[in-house]
Write a protein that holds these residues in place. Structure first.
Motif, PDB file in Angstrom:
ATOM      1  N   SER A   1      -0.300  -3.240  -0.473  1.00  0.00           N
ATOM      2  CA  SER A   1      -0.803  -3.118   0.888  1.00  0.00           C
ATOM      3  C   SER A   1      -0.421  -1.787   1.505  1.00  0.00           C
ATOM      4  N   VAL A   2      -1.037  -1.461   2.619  1.00  0.00           N
ATOM      5  CA  VAL A   2      -0.558  -0.411   3.516  1.00  0.00           C
ATOM      6  C   VAL A   2      -0.326  -1.058   4.882  1.00  0.00           C
ATOM      7  N   TYR A   3       0.230  -0.282   5.790  1.00  0.00           N
ATOM      8  CA  TYR A   3       0.672  -0.860   7.064  1.00  0.00           C
ATOM      9  C   TYR A   3      -0.452  -1.610   7.783  1.00  0.00           C
ATOM     10  N   HIS A   4      -1.568  -0.941   8.006  1.00  0.00           N
ATOM     11  CA  HIS A   4      -2.634  -1.595   8.759  1.00  0.00           C
ATOM     12  C   HIS A   4      -3.297  -2.727   7.997  1.00  0.00           C
ATOM     13  N   SER A   5      -3.372  -2.616   6.675  1.00  0.00           N
ATOM     14  CA  SER A   5      -4.020  -3.694   5.927  1.00  0.00           C
ATOM     15  C   SER A   5      -3.210  -4.986   6.037  1.00  0.00           C
ATOM     16  N   ASP A   6      -1.892  -4.858   6.147  1.00  0.00           N
ATOM     17  CA  ASP A   6      -1.085  -6.057   6.341  1.00  0.00           C
ATOM     18  C   ASP A   6      -1.323  -6.696   7.703  1.00  0.00           C
TER      19      ASP A   6
END
Lengths: 462, 462, 462
Positions: C215-220
């Motif tokens: 994941s990346v921050y916004h996708s989480d």
């Protein structure tokens, strides 16, 4: 670690969660049972005596419950994601403290609302009330957002739920006040409790993490998800536990128009108070909701659409002015660091709602309400009290709420100051990385900031 | 400032909001009252004569209302966040014009739907109708997205709501047409009105902001939130004000299957029309919804699931073809700059829905509808008209709608051209920074682009 | 192209979608009709014999349906957006396979649940059941997420829906088991079917795209939207098709408390199993939901709030342990690459739910259920079987479900291995760019990674 901060949650958080949850399970096993509408035997005894399955209150409360539920978990959760590096904590801590609070609220409210043969009986109405109480805790969470550990928040939730239930009992049962949408019990209480807690937890050097105490483009959009769900479902919130029939219907209607008017005055004030006329997302995300707060007490009354719109209109103005001019003063002069500005969204509009409720109650007559008077003001309808005295009751309720909230916040604030709870240091406030495994910012890019953050917090957690 | 553009909203926006809101409050005070289901006295008079509180229409309309409400604020609002730097405006302008439009719609529709002793009576059904009317305004907003100031949009909303109510009155009351889900009244009207407005506001040099008129990865995901809420709740939208009983049930069912079939044909066409077979998010976000639009008129009729699926299937195909081949032509040849492609999502599918409605109406028989005929086609059931003539009424209604929408859009477009409203210059279209305080893009990074943008717009606003 | 991979969908996807949709339309035309509550004539015949329009099941099921609908499209869709470069596919493939599956499920379930004069009759209850069946397919999608083409997924959906309907028929009709919330029929079936498929599709070189499988921050944060909607609406899911009255009410209540307890134990375990005590988003997003899965069978029974909380509490613990310790073993030893960890969210909690259901059923007595026994365990109420035997039926149902799921997954997995379906190569798994037009990452920035990705996949698609 420097300054004695130990933010490692590996033992603190699991122990807190496990102990509290196991206590809850034991207490539920000991004192909680289905009410007559969720219990198979009790309900079927009723259906045999003429009730239809379609009369079950599930069908008349559950859609409202679900809307309230969305407000609690998505509404409050995402509203607080506006911070650039605190989205995981905003949504995630909101999630866990709400899950705890609703269980504890079931017990506290059940105990104070009256036992049935020594047992607490639960159903959809108690679920709504538990979510309401949880909302109050989440308002206080907004005041301390970014500056507390999850353990502090869970402890705060336990105390606040307890005090909420006591205050609610005094208002609704002892004083006979009306507050269906909780301008006093939920918003005023939650806001001033949280403001006092954040005052006690005052951090003189919070500017060390100042650069993180702001939004970025996408985080403001995530926050708008929260705002809109709160805004859209507020009519359901205020009407969720009013009497069936015209009362629920009228409350939803009043709230709808109050919010619409509030939105217009919010946009007007946001532009007017900026030197270049540009709209400020903080105002839109928050002040546009003040109309729901302010219609919380009087929404079920014969406020009229006209009256509702005036209330919402004023709430929006007050709220933007609060964000723009009062919050900086509160921080500088009174040392109240109110991260989400709950004083502007819940505090002042809650007080406004309480006053509007007192006035509207004092003006109630049988001519206006007809036989509906018994739903809204049962004591007035029975002739036990005059309408004007009902207004006095409402005003006293506001004072009681402020007193319990401030005193409670004072005590709980000092409890939360104990270093054992693992609060973050000033340099790592508003930062997910202290309590969460945080991935990088963007697909495939090396993120140097993340590396720095991780190193910094690894030192702390070691 | 160059070219005489003055986008500073500091006086324009507050004055517009305040004046409009105060006028609304005064008018609500003068002419609006609770209906017999929201008024305490009137409702309790009814319950004494045999009605139960559970019969209140709140319980049979409010869940539908809430679904519609989500479509208006989250559905439309987030659908338009696909633009890379226009998310604040998409969600935020959607928010404020909807909050204005629903109030004004209450008055306009209430006035035309019939006064009660000189008063407009309101309840959950009028709330749904107000939201419907608002939806039409938001469709037009989609056509001009990125090229208008908030003041322009608020002015447009006032005019469009008025014309919407007139058109709706002509269709439903004067012509006796049926259009429960608004293929004509909402979608066709909103689309062609908006297309005409954007034609009049044609910007020959719009390519100056071309690089902003596109999506980025995350903005497309935000837009999918809007798409999915519109898609999921469309069955509630089309059924929200149909007759109770089988009518609401059947309308929801028809719309459900129409949308499902539309989704499959949308994916097929999106892949088929790309040279490398890759799906295009624009199609998925928009064309997959065309099945809901196209089932707006006939959804309440005995369209059959089979018929609904054919309608949805065709709507998806038409819509993708429109995005791919027709929109570029409209822009080049007819100078219609349709930002969201509302012609493809609401325009053509709305016309398709109107035609399907006319044909289905013309084929109605008592053999098919039984006594349900009186709910769907009361005039046919009473024997006042033949079913075939009902079909003619429907067809005339489409023509009337197109006429009023295009003529109205023409006039309103010229009004909106007045420079006083503060439209953005060509170089700053599709850019939040003109009207919003915009934070940086990413946590902790210096954002040079933002700096440039800010400087550029500060010049303008000075 | 290297290795014979041909991911260009330009013909495959449109042909698949068109053929399947046209077959569906033809079959709907041939065998599907409105049921007696959606058909105008049939319903009005009933209202003449005493039914009120307000008795239409629409009002008692549709709000539940809408909550389930949100779970299917937003809940499952966004839950899977946690991957950094697979958001379009997660939401978009979820969308199209759900739209297909619900149509096919209407036919398969209608056929097996009993024809009426050779016709399948549909209404809100069949819509809920179709969405339920779709949920099962989406669970399997979670197991193969990132490694399959849309054509593979559509084919998988067709087979899985068919097998789901067969298994559901055996359990509910032939064996007389109870499974209102689908711990067995939906979760256990979907999970083990998907796990077997992903086992057959095992990719030994999947680590070539390892850097994208995170994941990346916004996708989480996007994924948390999915999580919360699943969490909030799970009470509606489990209660959507139980008997009216106390049953729906009790099921919602039980699920509410099960989920709350599960959330606490999830947070506790997530922190406890991390060496630095930091919470892991994977656990929060998934394990906190296990309490809903585990209450799927026994939720409608007299499980008591106490029992529900124990079940949820255990489900959260099991689920986190699964993510932390079991999933890596399954991948290394059994070659099961379970992208979303469906074994931990749906597999083990589903089995737990089935066991809890069997035990609770075996303990049912008339003393506890009163006349409500006939709603929950009709065969026991009639005296046809003992409660203990009902427990045995439930246990057998679990075994049957596991057998059909695993065997079905085996066969379907081999079918999906055919290279014609256009699966992505190992280097381009977890990558939207293979099947979607993907815009850049951020406003105005040149995105070199996108360029590289595009070139890579253009080679493939040529």
């Amino acid at each position: 670690v420097a300054e004695g901060w130990t933010t490692n949650m590996r033992l603190k958080l699991p122990i807190t969660c496990f102990i509290l949850q196991i206590i809850l399970i034991i207490l539920f096993g000991a004192v909680v049972k289905y009410d007559h509408e969720t219990d198979a035997k009790a309900w079927h005894n009723m259906t045999e005596s003429g009730h239809s399955n379609y009369d079950n209150d599930f069908y008349y409360r559950y859609p409202s419950f679900q809307d309230v539920h969305v407000m609690i978990f998505v509404g409050f959760g995402f509203l607080m994601t506006f911070l650039q590096r605190y989205g995981f904590s905003s949504v995630g801590f909101n999630f866990v403290i709400a899950a705890l609070a609703l269980q504890w609220a079931t017990l506290m409210q059940g105990f104070l609302h009256g036992l049935h043969g020594g047992k607490i009986e639960i159903g959809v109405e108690s679920m709504i009330n538990a979510d309401f109480c949880t909302g109050s805790v989440l308002i206080s969470f907004g005041a301390v957002l970014g500056k507390t550990s999850p353990v502090q928040l869970l402890i705060m939730a336990m105390f606040e739920v307890t005090l909420f239930a006591v205050n609610e009992f005094i208002l609704l049962s002892a004083l006979g006040a009306k507050d269906a949408g909780g301008s006093m019990t939920i918003h005023t209480f939650g806001a001033y409790f949280g403001l006092m807690v954040t005052r006690i937890l005052y951090r003189p050097n919070l500017d060390k993490s100042k650069h993180k105490n702001s939004s970025v483009y996408h985080s403001d959009l995530f926050a708008m998800i929260g705002t809109l769900y709160l805004w859209m479902f507020w009519p359901s919130f205020n009407s969720a536990i009013t009497a069936h029939g015209d009362d629920q219907h009228r409350t939803a209607l009043n709230t709808y128009y109050s919010l619409a008017a509030c939105t217009l005055s919010t946009y007007a004030m946001s532009s007017l108070t900026a030197h270049d006329g540009k709209l400020d997302m903080v105002h839109i995300q928050n002040a546009a909701l003040a109309g729901g707060v302010a219609a919380g007490t009087a929404g079920e009354m014969m406020l009229t659409p006209f009256g509702s719109m005036i209330v919402g209109f004023l709430a929006g103005i007050i709220s933007v002015l609060g964000f723009k001019y009062l919050s900086p003063i509160l921080e500088e002069k009174l040392k109240i660091q109110d991260t989400c500005g709950v004083h502007n969204l819940h505090g002042m509009p809650g007080v406004l709602g309480a006053i509007v409720g007192a006035v509207t109650a004092a003006l109630a007559t049988r001519d206006i309400y007809g036989d509906g008077l018994k739903d809204v003001f049962p004591d007035v309808a029975k002739g036990d009290v005059e309408a004007s005295f009902q207004g006095v009751r409402q005003a006293i309720s506001l004072a009681v709420t402020l007193g319990i909230a401030l005193l409670g916040g004072l005590i709980v604030g000092f409890i939360l100051k104990l270093p054992v709870f693992g609060a973050p240091p000033d340099t790592l406030c508003f930062e997910d990385d202290v309590y969460w495994e945080v991935p990088g910012d963007e697909a495939g890019h090396e993120d140097q900031l993340t590396t720095v953050r991780t190193e910094e917090s690894e030192k702390l957690n070691s």
